[in-house]
Design an enzyme around this catalytic site. Structure first.
Site, mmCIF file in Angstrom:
data_model
loop_
_atom_site.group_PDB
_atom_site.id
_atom_site.type_symbol
_atom_site.label_atom_id
_atom_site.label_comp_id
_atom_site.label_asym_id
_atom_site.label_seq_id
_atom_site.Cartn_x
_atom_site.Cartn_y
_atom_site.Cartn_z
ATOM 1 N N ASN A 1 -31.311 -64.477 113.606
ATOM 2 C CA ASN A 1 -32.065 -63.692 112.624
ATOM 3 C C ASN A 1 -33.415 -63.317 113.224
ATOM 4 O O ASN A 1 -34.290 -64.169 113.367
ATOM 5 C CB ASN A 1 -32.241 -64.523 111.349
ATOM 6 C CG ASN A 1 -32.994 -63.783 110.253
ATOM 7 O OD1 ASN A 1 -33.662 -62.778 110.501
ATOM 8 N ND2 ASN A 1 -32.913 -64.286 109.036
ATOM 9 N N HIS B 1 -29.131 -56.202 107.793
ATOM 10 C CA HIS B 1 -30.010 -57.184 108.416
ATOM 11 C C HIS B 1 -29.163 -58.349 108.898
ATOM 12 O O HIS B 1 -28.307 -58.865 108.174
ATOM 13 C CB HIS B 1 -31.056 -57.651 107.401
ATOM 14 C CG HIS B 1 -31.730 -58.925 107.785
ATOM 15 N ND1 HIS B 1 -32.349 -59.100 109.009
ATOM 16 C CD2 HIS B 1 -31.883 -60.105 107.107
ATOM 17 C CE1 HIS B 1 -32.850 -60.322 109.072
ATOM 18 N NE2 HIS B 1 -32.584 -60.951 107.948
ATOM 19 N N CYS C 1 -37.784 -59.432 106.226
ATOM 20 C CA CYS C 1 -36.553 -58.902 106.816
ATOM 21 C C CYS C 1 -36.152 -57.542 106.264
ATOM 22 O O CYS C 1 -35.236 -56.907 106.788
ATOM 23 C CB CYS C 1 -35.421 -59.900 106.625
ATOM 24 S SG CYS C 1 -35.774 -61.539 107.318
#
Length: 400
Positions: free
Chosen positions: A356, A326, A176
């Site tokens: 996500n 993020h 990520c």
């Protein structure tokens, strides 16, 4: 564990004033942008995830030119999975998921859908916004942890885009945090390697590595792709003010999708000398996550990293127009914003719609903010990625 901190472009007003008496200019044959040098500062430190501070050791360094972000694009799969859809396959409900994560929907690749095609679509849109022809791209960076080829997907993207000059194309694997690392890598290639137009793509399909019977993880992840065009420019126009990057392998146990233990043909090697050879084909396990530890890690390290990058740029939280993290969990985003004293109206978040999406989350949210008119040329953005590895990092950038 490792740490890196980055160049400070002379576009930062405070730094430009501080260094103005030291400017030196030299020229030679060729374009002026290739041979103009400005004296700027950079600083670095090596510290762990539990100990970070603003670096106070500064030494002059020459940077010949800068880089700026001039185009963005994104792409999502057509299949949308809502929280109510998930409630049909695991013991959960919309309220339970949304209260704990902020997520309501996510997109998932299915059937013959290809992550490479999704990434190529996002890249194509970024090129269109930047008004750059594919033949003018001299580097493609594919930030992903889920390539469709063991050896990487970036060359296939440059092929799909029709880049005829065989631009250098390679993958970056940093989960990520990947897109932030991709931005910094693009800047380093431009500043030190003579590249002019770099495509930085973040794309992941973590849905393929999710245990859809585990409500602790299947509710979190979605698939998407996002891209930006990073272009060389004069040092005065530099759009990457500072960065701060870290990794800590000790935390790997908290978030991983490890390779399964090798299975071997036990019938071989009756004399015992080659009993475990040859191994059978390897595969990866589903994502395993200790949510509480990841939450603690993010809430501790991400604000520290952003504060460090802001300090290197001579800025503070009041100087940024947008906070773009993020998109992992709304509670993390809110906690970091509170620590940095950034009001809700200056936070970019589309987590509710996509979940996500790993390396895709930052460029996906950025592209939507640009196309909606919220992010305008000249806006300063503090962005940060964090995730498996453990890896984390931040960059202070200017759009346009």
């Amino acid at each position: 564990m490792a740490n890196a901190s980055g160049f400070l472009g002379s576009s930062v007003p405070a730094l430009r004033r501080a260094t103005q008496p030291q400017h030196s200019i030299s020229s030679s044959r060729g374009s002026s942008s290739d041979f103009v040098f400005k004296r700027v500062f950079c600083c670095s430190a090596v510290q762990g995830s539990d100990r970070q501070s603003l670096g106070d050791s500064r030494s002059p360094r020459l940077v010949s030119r800068g880089c700026k972000l001039i185009g963005s694009g994104s792409a999502i799969p057509s299949l949308q999975i809502s929280n109510d859809d998930l409630a049909k396959i695991v013991d959960t409900n919309d309220e339970w998921i949304s209260v704990r994560t902020g997520i309501r929907n996510r997109r998932v690749l299915t059937g013959k859908d290809s992550l490479t095609n999704l990434a190529s679509e996002a890249a194509r849109k970024a090129l269109e916004m930047a008004q750059i022809d594919a033949d003018d791209v001299d580097m493609v960076l594919m930030c992903t942890s889920t390539p469709e080829d063991l050896f990487g997907s970036a060359p296939q993207i440059s092929k799909a885009l029709g880049c005829k000059k065989n631009p250098l194309s390679y993958d970056i694997t940093a989960a990520c945090s990947g897109f932030v690392l991709g931005l910094v890598s693009a800047a380093c290639h431009i500043r030190g390697g003579g590249f002019n137009n770099v495509l930085v793509i973040g794309a992941d399909s973590l849905s393929r590595y999710v245990d859809w019977t585990d409500r602790g993880t299947c509710i979190l992840f979605g698939d998407a792709a996002g891209a930006v065009v990073v272009q060389s420019c004069d040092a005065e126009e530099d759009g990457l003010f500072a960065f701060d990057l870290h990794s800590d392998g000790d935390g790997q146990r908290h978030l991983k999708a490890a390779i399964k233990e090798d299975e071997v043909d036990k019938a071989l090697g009756s004399n015992g000398s080659i009993r475990d050879f040859p191994p059978r084909r390897s595969s990866y396990s589903c994502i395993q996550m200790n949510g509480k530890e990841v939450f603690r890690f993010a809430c501790r390290c991400v604000p520290q990293s952003i504060e460090s990058a802001l300090g290197k740029a001579g800025l503070n939280g009041s100087n940024i127009d947008w906070l773009l993290l993020h998109q992992a969990n709304q509670r993390i985003i809110d906690a970091v914003a509170t620590r940095l004293e950034v009001p809700q109206e200056r936070i970019i978040s589309n987590l509710a719609n996509y979940g996500n999406t790993s390396a895709a989350s930052i460029p996906l949210a950025l592209d939507e903010a640009v196309r909606s008119g919220n992010v305008k040329p000249g806006h300063v953005i503090a962005t940060a990625g964090f995730g498996a590895g453990l890896t984390w990092g931040s960059a202070i950038i200017r759009w346009g």
